[in-house]
Design a protein around this motif. Structure first.
Motif, PDB file in Angstrom:
ATOM      1  N   GLN A 343      10.211   2.364   6.507  1.00  0.00           N
ATOM      2  CA  GLN A 343       9.865   2.594   7.926  1.00  0.00           C
ATOM      3  C   GLN A 343       8.364   3.726   6.791  1.00  0.00           C
ATOM      4  N   LEU A 344       8.063   3.889   5.712  1.00  0.00           N
ATOM      5  CA  LEU A 344       6.878   4.439   5.506  1.00  0.00           C
ATOM      6  C   LEU A 344       6.021   3.788   4.411  1.00  0.00           C
ATOM      7  N   VAL A 345       6.375   2.933   3.607  1.00  0.00           N
ATOM      8  CA  VAL A 345       5.774   2.335   2.665  1.00  0.00           C
ATOM      9  C   VAL A 345       5.008   1.378   3.033  1.00  0.00           C
ATOM     10  N   ARG A 346       6.108   0.123   3.933  1.00  0.00           N
ATOM     11  CA  ARG A 346       5.841  -1.065   4.513  1.00  0.00           C
ATOM     12  C   ARG A 346       4.681  -0.779   5.869  1.00  0.00           C
ATOM     13  N   LYS A 347       5.131   0.381   6.149  1.00  0.00           N
ATOM     14  CA  LYS A 347       3.556   0.702   7.319  1.00  0.00           C
ATOM     15  C   LYS A 347       2.697   1.416   6.854  1.00  0.00           C
ATOM     16  N   HIS A 348       2.589   1.180   5.414  1.00  0.00           N
ATOM     17  CA  HIS A 348       1.908   1.899   4.991  1.00  0.00           C
ATOM     18  C   HIS A 348       1.616   3.519   5.200  1.00  0.00           C
ATOM     19  N   LYS A 349       2.707   4.439   5.524  1.00  0.00           N
ATOM     20  CA  LYS A 349       1.822   5.861   4.956  1.00  0.00           C
ATOM     21  C   LYS A 349       2.499   6.318   3.765  1.00  0.00           C
ATOM     22  N   ALA A 350       3.185   5.327   2.932  1.00  0.00           N
ATOM     23  CA  ALA A 350       2.812   6.291   1.531  1.00  0.00           C
ATOM     24  C   ALA A 350       3.026   5.321   1.243  1.00  0.00           C
ATOM     25  N   ARG A 351       2.366   5.202  -0.123  1.00  0.00           N
ATOM     26  CA  ARG A 351       2.741   4.122  -1.460  1.00  0.00           C
ATOM     27  C   ARG A 351       4.087   3.961  -2.247  1.00  0.00           C
TER      28      ARG A 351
END
Length: 432
Positions: A343-351
């Motif tokens: 939810q965060l990395v693959r959706k580019h909200k966090a590295r």
């Protein structure tokens, strides 16, 4: 001493803040060597795993789990809880003291630590209670509990209700140079036996609400007291944007505060609750979309230091019958990394590097765990291997925890744990 020798080849290793293709040699429970080609160093009895580019991370560190033993082993045991942790890639966990009997004396703490060591397949650090029986009244003997090996002090599950008690606790913890870890909740602001966040969704479902003010008002009190005492104050499971703003302000004033956020508060809001379903009942509750966004912003700007699961298993019957009858709590050890990566990395909200910092390096650093949260030669071989390429479904039948109480079951995610090593020993491997 663990004499097993293992070579992990062709891993994408997170080390020193960077992701790089490296091999790791594990021997005698330690990382014996790291490099691009370790062939010349291999002993004859070495077992080799070709990781084919899978992620190799420092073992994840969770500063907030509930293992229910002793007293409530029908919910979870140290054995099942640590197996769940290993399944999620965690190699160090910190167990809260809301068990029965409460570890509030050196004798009770020692007995629980022995059980943690005997039954746990990962490293278990044990909290001692702040007050006798976690009743929020009489302080325990912090000096004696520290000498007995307490990791930190917490009454988690209950907030310290009076400022005087909290002030005395902070002074006592500061005197021993020990962290004080607080479940932030002012009971006087919990009206109508609330079961979810007070707001439009609670009204629509006809359920009593819980004010975010019960968290932020007590946090404000605690931060002022922490400034006066100099204690390392750690705030559990922040859930409101006001709480994030308060911690941001406190850090600007150099108050010695750290804090955590739970995966469910980063990924869900109260408007995502589809019905009167006990699987969505947790404390603190799922808040508004604005709160959820503020929590992620707080992680990204460094206000929030780390992610901790607040893994809180319950028996199936305790989560049935709607929110008003269900127990508070959600499991998290086995779902946290995959959900957050997806939810965060693959959706580019966090590295990816940020996620690994929040889940391993930062908690180890904030709590002075010198042997955890890093991959370096000579360090304990505590590490996790994740498959980032293949999608899988979170399934109830695959959980090692006794508690199946998570609304995330059925989600399709990436980032399955492939292997977990603790002191060089393989404690979990995904079935091929």
């Amino acid at each position: 001493m663990n004499s097993q020798k293992l070579l992990l080849k062709n891993g994408l290793v997170y080390q020193g803040g960077q992701l790089q293709r490296l091999d790791l040699l594990l021997a005698d429970g330690l990382i014996a060597a790291m490099g691009s080609d370790l062939t010349a160093l291999l002993p004859s009895d070495c077992q080799t795993y070709d990781l084919q580019g899978k992620l190799v991370s420092p073992g994840l560190v969770d500063v907030h789990v509930h293992y229910r033993e002793p007293g409530f082993t029908y919910k979870e045991t140290i054995k099942t809880g640590t197996q769940a942790a290993a399944h999620g890639g965690f190699t160090t966990v910190c167990a809260m003291p809301n068990v029965s009997p409460v570890p509030d004396t050196p004798e009770l703490l020692n007995a629980l630590q022995k059980r943690n060591h005997t039954d746990g397949c990962v490293h278990v650090k044990q909290y001692a209670a702040i007050t006798q029986k976690r009743a929020g009244k009489q302080l325990n003997d912090f000096k004696a509990l520290k000498a007995a090996g307490a990791f930190a002090f917490s009454d988690d599950g209950s907030g310290i209700q009076t400022a005087g008690t909290m002030y005395a606790a902070m002074k006592a913890a500061a005197a021993e140079n020990m962290p004080l870890v607080e479940h932030i909740e002012d009971d006087s602001l919990l009206q109508n036996k609330g079961v979810m966040n007070a707001g439009a969704r609670a009204t629509a479902l006809g359920l009593p609400g819980m004010l975010g003010l019960s968290e932020s008002s007590q946090l404000a009190r605690d931060l002022v007291l922490a400034q006066q005492t100099g204690v390392h104050y750690h705030a559990c499971h922040l859930s409101t944007r006001q709480s994030v703003e308060l911690v941001r302000l406190a850090k600007a004033h150099h108050i010695n505060v750290t804090c955590e956020v739970a995966p469910h508060h980063l990924l869900l809001a109260d408007e995502d609750i589809p019905a009167d379903d006990g699987f969505y009942k947790m404390n603190p509750p799922l808040r508004s979309v604005q709160d959820r966004e503020a929590l992620l912003a707080g992680l990204l700007d460094g206000t929030i230091d780390m992610i901790a699961t607040d893994h809180a298993p319950h028996a199936a019957a305790e989560k049935e019958g709607g929110m008003c009858h269900a127990a508070f709590g959600i499991t998290g050890s086995e779902t946290a990394f995959a959900l957050l990566y997806t939810q965060l990395v693959r959706k580019h909200k966090a590295r990816l590097e940020q996620l690994l910092d929040w889940m391993s390096i930062a908690p180890a650093k904030c709590f002075g765990m010198s042997k955890a949260g890093a991959l370096f030669v000579g360090k304990p071989a505590d590490l996790a291997v994740f498959d980032l390429e293949h999608e899988f479904e979170l399934q109830k039948d695959s959980y090692f925890s006794k508690g199946k109480n998570t609304p995330f079951t059925g989600e399709k995610v990436y980032g399955a744990t492939y292997m977990t090593f603790v002191s060089g020993k393989l404690v979990y491997k995904k079935e091929d």
